[in-house]
Scaffold this motif. Structure first.
Motif, PDB file in Angstrom:
ATOM      1  N   ALA A 446      10.650  88.804   8.925  1.00 40.94           N
ATOM      2  CA  ALA A 446      10.615  87.360   9.175  1.00 40.94           C
ATOM      3  C   ALA A 446      10.119  86.574   7.965  1.00 40.94           C
ATOM      4  O   ALA A 446       9.884  85.370   8.066  1.00 40.94           O
ATOM      5  N   SER A 447       9.930  87.234   6.828  1.00 42.60           N
ATOM      6  CA  SER A 447       9.338  86.569   5.661  1.00 42.60           C
ATOM      7  C   SER A 447      10.283  85.511   5.098  1.00 42.60           C
ATOM      8  O   SER A 447      11.507  85.662   5.109  1.00 42.60           O
ATOM      9  N   ILE A 448       9.693  84.454   4.621  1.00 45.50           N
ATOM     10  CA  ILE A 448      10.450  83.337   4.048  1.00 45.50           C
ATOM     11  C   ILE A 448       9.855  82.992   2.679  1.00 45.50           C
ATOM     12  O   ILE A 448       8.638  82.836   2.550  1.00 45.50           O
ATOM     13  N   GLU A 449      10.716  82.905   1.674  1.00 47.07           N
ATOM     14  CA  GLU A 449      10.293  82.417   0.361  1.00 47.07           C
ATOM     15  C   GLU A 449      10.557  80.919   0.322  1.00 47.07           C
ATOM     16  O   GLU A 449      11.678  80.475   0.555  1.00 47.07           O
ATOM     17  N   THR A 450       9.541  80.151   0.030  1.00 48.39           N
ATOM     18  CA  THR A 450       9.717  78.697   0.017  1.00 48.39           C
ATOM     19  C   THR A 450       9.480  78.145  -1.381  1.00 48.39           C
ATOM     20  O   THR A 450       8.542  78.541  -2.078  1.00 48.39           O
ATOM     21  N   GLY A 451      10.343  77.229  -1.785  1.00 49.37           N
ATOM     22  CA  GLY A 451      10.156  76.538  -3.059  1.00 49.37           C
ATOM     23  C   GLY A 451       9.255  75.336  -2.876  1.00 49.37           C
ATOM     24  O   GLY A 451       8.812  75.012  -1.766  1.00 49.37           O
ATOM     25  N   ASP A 452       8.974  74.644  -3.966  1.00 48.52           N
ATOM     26  CA  ASP A 452       8.153  73.438  -3.893  1.00 48.52           C
ATOM     27  C   ASP A 452       8.977  72.270  -3.364  1.00 48.52           C
ATOM     28  O   ASP A 452      10.198  72.200  -3.554  1.00 48.52           O
ATOM     29  N   TRP A 453       8.286  71.356  -2.719  1.00 46.54           N
ATOM     30  CA  TRP A 453       8.952  70.150  -2.235  1.00 46.54           C
ATOM     31  C   TRP A 453       9.381  69.275  -3.408  1.00 46.54           C
ATOM     32  O   TRP A 453       8.619  69.057  -4.347  1.00 46.54           O
ATOM     33  N   VAL A 454      10.606  68.780  -3.337  1.00 47.32           N
ATOM     34  CA  VAL A 454      11.081  67.761  -4.270  1.00 47.32           C
ATOM     35  C   VAL A 454      10.960  66.421  -3.549  1.00 47.32           C
ATOM     36  O   VAL A 454      11.652  66.167  -2.553  1.00 47.32           O
ATOM     37  N   ILE A 455      10.046  65.585  -4.013  1.00 48.23           N
ATOM     38  CA  ILE A 455       9.748  64.329  -3.312  1.00 48.23           C
ATOM     39  C   ILE A 455      10.577  63.193  -3.916  1.00 48.23           C
ATOM     40  O   ILE A 455      10.477  62.889  -5.113  1.00 48.23           O
ATOM     41  N   LEU A 456      11.396  62.580  -3.087  1.00 46.23           N
ATOM     42  CA  LEU A 456      12.223  61.452  -3.526  1.00 46.23           C
ATOM     43  C   LEU A 456      11.514  60.127  -3.302  1.00 46.23           C
ATOM     44  O   LEU A 456      11.688  59.183  -4.085  1.00 46.23           O
ATOM     45  N   LYS A 457      10.746  60.034  -2.229  1.00 46.80           N
ATOM     46  CA  LYS A 457       9.937  58.835  -1.979  1.00 46.80           C
ATOM     47  C   LYS A 457       8.851  59.177  -0.963  1.00 46.80           C
ATOM     48  O   LYS A 457       8.958  60.158  -0.218  1.00 46.80           O
ATOM     49  N   ASP A 458       7.808  58.393  -0.935  1.00 44.50           N
ATOM     50  CA  ASP A 458       6.717  58.621   0.004  1.00 44.50           C
ATOM     51  C   ASP A 458       7.115  58.130   1.396  1.00 44.50           C
ATOM     52  O   ASP A 458       8.018  57.303   1.552  1.00 44.50           O
ATOM     53  N   GLY A 459       6.397  58.637   2.403  1.00 47.30           N
ATOM     54  CA  GLY A 459       6.644  58.170   3.756  1.00 47.30           C
ATOM     55  C   GLY A 459       6.597  59.297   4.773  1.00 47.30           C
ATOM     56  O   GLY A 459       6.487  60.478   4.421  1.00 47.30           O
ATOM     57  N   THR A 460       6.652  58.945   6.042  1.00 45.75           N
ATOM     58  CA  THR A 460       6.689  59.916   7.139  1.00 45.75           C
ATOM     59  C   THR A 460       7.928  59.651   7.973  1.00 45.75           C
ATOM     60  O   THR A 460       8.635  58.647   7.778  1.00 45.75           O
ATOM     61  N   THR A 461       8.180  60.554   8.924  1.00 45.19           N
ATOM     62  CA  THR A 461       9.404  60.458   9.727  1.00 45.19           C
ATOM     63  C   THR A 461       9.159  59.691  11.020  1.00 45.19           C
ATOM     64  O   THR A 461       8.179  59.941  11.730  1.00 45.19           O
ATOM     65  N   GLU A 462      10.072  58.777  11.334  1.00 46.70           N
ATOM     66  CA  GLU A 462      10.072  58.108  12.632  1.00 46.70           C
ATOM     67  C   GLU A 462      11.156  58.748  13.495  1.00 46.70           C
ATOM     68  O   GLU A 462      12.312  58.830  13.088  1.00 46.70           O
ATOM     69  N   PHE A 463      10.774  59.214  14.709  1.00 48.75           N
ATOM     70  CA  PHE A 463      11.746  59.836  15.613  1.00 48.75           C
ATOM     71  C   PHE A 463      12.310  58.785  16.557  1.00 48.75           C
ATOM     72  O   PHE A 463      11.567  58.073  17.241  1.00 48.75           O
ATOM     73  N   VAL A 464      13.650  58.671  16.585  1.00 45.79           N
ATOM     74  CA  VAL A 464      14.301  57.668  17.443  1.00 45.79           C
ATOM     75  C   VAL A 464      15.284  58.324  18.410  1.00 45.79           C
ATOM     76  O   VAL A 464      16.129  57.656  19.018  1.00 45.79           O
ATOM     77  N   GLY A 465      15.168  59.642  18.557  1.00 49.70           N
ATOM     78  CA  GLY A 465      16.155  60.413  19.309  1.00 49.70           C
ATOM     79  C   GLY A 465      16.214  60.167  20.799  1.00 49.70           C
ATOM     80  O   GLY A 465      17.202  60.536  21.443  1.00 49.70           O
ATOM     81  N   TYR A 466      15.191  59.542  21.382  1.00 58.81           N
ATOM     82  CA  TYR A 466      15.265  59.246  22.813  1.00 58.81           C
ATOM     83  C   TYR A 466      16.178  58.044  23.089  1.00 58.81           C
ATOM     84  O   TYR A 466      16.671  57.865  24.205  1.00 58.81           O
ATOM     85  N   ASP A 467      16.368  57.219  22.045  1.00 57.70           N
ATOM     86  CA  ASP A 467      17.171  56.001  22.217  1.00 57.70           C
ATOM     87  C   ASP A 467      18.514  56.043  21.481  1.00 57.70           C
ATOM     88  O   ASP A 467      19.449  55.328  21.849  1.00 57.70           O
TER      89      ASP A 467
END
Length: 606
Positions: A446-467
């Motif tokens: 189950a091992s996963i190799e992960t690279g570093d995040w490439v950040i395009l802009k700051d911010g968090t996610t807003e979930f709108v999937g109920y609507d």
């Protein structure tokens, strides 16, 4: 006095002191991540003591069922081999939340023991906190002076911080405590050795019966102490020990708490108690463990292979093993002890009566299942022991022990116990090595190799999937991952209609559409509470505005299957019983899987 009369007398006494008598909390804890089982009377009042919840009653008393299977004085392997270790026990207790304090707590404890129960005061000792210079605390002279009204000075003993200062944790409410000890030795022994010398020295007849905790401080994060605005009294008295003292016995197992069960065991196995040390140990093991198992099942914890369920299964299997080896019981018999247990404790704990049928079925099913495993495992272990001895060795190798554990479900502690009884042992280092290798194999899969995040802009996610199932969005950051020689990308969006895998339901799939390309989202997962969109190909223009579009057909079928799990949950409860609990689920567009707890295979008609 009988055990029933003693328990009732405690409640009557404290009711006369204006205490509200509350029911025992469940022995199995479902809503506290720090504890699996109630191990002290104060557990159900923890939020009140911490100040997170107001006290409904200022004065409270109860008889609490508790379970301890680990720790300094609670080694499971000791239970049955001596006269005072138990897995399940009862704790009689009284509490004050910002009402009375040391004076009343000590005076009422003395009144109950000496005036009500008629215990000889010459046999009683009290320990008090000697003080702690490092905490700037003096000796608890207040408690000592109150005890001085009842006990001679030589029966009031200074105790150190370890024994006589109670703390809930590294921080929080704490304070000095005063233990009441009783000397149960005969007059000749008492004349030869002063009981003062035996208090807190591990003597089986000079024992602590009641601990009075005076919570008057709060331990701050820097280790310093401050006074609590509302002081708390928290007391706990071992019910089985009190019964031993009042009934003139030298063992808890000789009291009427355990004797009716032991006599029933003796009748079933056709062996008299008190004639053979090995069979006596086995009978004590079974008598202790049936209580723990029955109460755990009434509290909703069925034996299983995980967490609290594993502890209960381990205790039950230990009882089965002792019955099999020393009482020659090759068929299920422990479940037959339930009627005498209910007769003994059903009045105080009516949940035993209400769930008698379920308890019997669960125990019988578990017994029969483990007896089959036991027979096969013991045959294999016997063969291994013979082969090992024939090679002039007394230690079986860890690989053989691991095979027994991994392939046949034979617990390592059981292997150790059987080997010890035959003058042999097991190479635990090799066993641990094999266990570690298995874990590494599972980890690598189950091992996963992960690279570093490439950040395009700051911010968090807003979930709108109920609507919404489609929404304009842009990528905040992304990274590459490798798993099982495949490369994927994790994408975080500023707004998303995609539902991330949660509660057993798989995540949404769909597409990200820009004016340049369409990227397939093959899964949506949650990481640190953040929706992560999984794609096989990174967008050529990741900064471009996009439309996030959910595959609505698959979401609809997922939602339908999710609703079906709730219907299935209710149907299982109606058909199999209210003991059924959901243990997990997997909801996909194509199917659903529902994991639940039950003690036997579900029948075709069910």
């Amino acid at each position: 006095m009988t055990a029933k009369e003693i328990r009732e007398s405690f409640k009557i006494f404290f009711k006369s002191k204006e205490h509200h008598i509350v029911s025992s909390a469940p022995m199995v804890i479902k809503d506290d991540p720090t504890l699996m089982f109630t191990n002290a009377g104060m557990n159900q009042f923890k939020d009140i003591i911490l100040g997170n919840q107001p006290a409904k009653f200022k004065r409270v008393a109860d008889s609490q069922k508790c379970l301890r299977v680990s720790g300094k004085h609670n080694d499971l392997e000791e239970v049955g081999h001596d006269t005072y270790h138990h897995t399940m026990f009862e704790m009689l207790g009284n509490w004050s939340f910002g009402d009375y304090f040391k004076k009343e707590a000590i005076e009422w404890a003395w009144e109950y023991l000496v005036t009500i129960l008629k215990i000889n005061p010459e046999r009683l000792y009290a320990t008090i906190f000697e003080g702690s210079p490092e905490d700037g605390l003096e000796r608890d002279n207040e408690a000592a002076d109150i005890w001085g009204q009842f006990l001679p000075k030589e029966h009031i003993i200074n105790g150190n911080k370890h024994d006589n200062f109670w703390e809930m944790g590294d921080t929080g409410p704490c304070g000095p405590c005063s233990e009441i000890h009783i000397d149960l030795r005969n007059e000749t022994e008492r004349a030869n050795t002063d009981g003062l010398l035996l208090v807190n020295q591990g003597h089986s007849q000079v024992i602590e019966i009641w601990n009075l905790v005076f919570m008057q401080y709060n331990r701050k994060a820097d280790g310093s102490l401050e006074s609590l605005p509302a002081k708390v009294i928290d007391t706990g008295m071992g019910f089985e020990r009190l019964c031993m003292a009042l009934q003139g016995k030298i063992s808890n197992y000789d009291t009427d708490v355990f004797q009716p069960i032991i006599k029933e065991i003796a009748q079933i196995v056709k062996t008299e108690y008190g004639k053979n040390p090995q069979t006596d140990i086995a009978m004590r093991v079974v008598a202790d463990h049936i209580r723990t198992i029955a109460f755990s099942i009434t509290d909703g914890q069925l034996p299983s292979n995980a967490k609290a369920g594993y502890v209960i299964r381990r205790i039950l299997r230990r009882a089965v093993r002792y019955g099999y080896t020393f009482l020659k019981q090759k068929h299920a018999f422990i479940y037959k002890l339930l009627p005498v247990l209910i007769d003994n404790m059903g009045d105080a704990y009516p949940e035993l009566i209400a769930q008698k049928g379920l308890i019997e079925k669960v125990i019988k099913e578990e017994e029969e299942s483990f007896l089959h495993t036991l027979e096969m495992g013991i045959r294999l272990l016997d063969r291994t022991m013979v082969e090992t001895k024939s090679s002039g060795n007394q230690t079986i190798n860890g690989k053989d022990a691991f095979t027994l554990y991994d392939t046949f479900g034979f617990p390592i502690d059981l292997t150790e116990l059987i080997l010890r009884e035959n003058g042999m042992n097991v190479d635990l280092d090799e066993f641990s090595t094999e266990m570690q290798r298995q874990k590494e194999r599972a980890r690598n899969a189950a091992s996963i190799e992960t690279g570093d995040w490439v950040i395009l802009k700051d911010g968090t996610t807003e979930f709108v999937g109920y609507d919404y199932t489609e929404y304009e969005t842009s990528i905040i950051r992304y990274r590459q991952i490798k798993q099982k020689n495949q490369t994927f990308y994790q994408i975080v969006l500023d707004v998303t209609p995609f539902y991330a895998e949660s509660g057993g339901q798989v995540g949404d799939v769909g597409v990200l559409v820009s004016e340049y390309e369409t990227i397939e989202i093959i899964d949506t997962k949650k990481e640190n509470n953040l929706p992560i969109h999984i794609v096989k190909k990174l967008p050529e223009y990741p900064e471009a505005p996009m439309m996030a579009c959910v595959d609505t057909d698959k979401r609809a079928t997922c939602a339908a299957n999710h609703s079906a799990t709730h219907l299935l949950d209710q149907a299982l409860r109606e058909v199999l019983g209210e003991h059924v609990e959901q243990k997990g689920s997997l909801v996909t567009p194509e199917s659903l899987r529902f994991d639940f707890s039950h003690f036997q295979k579900v029948g075709f008609a069910q």
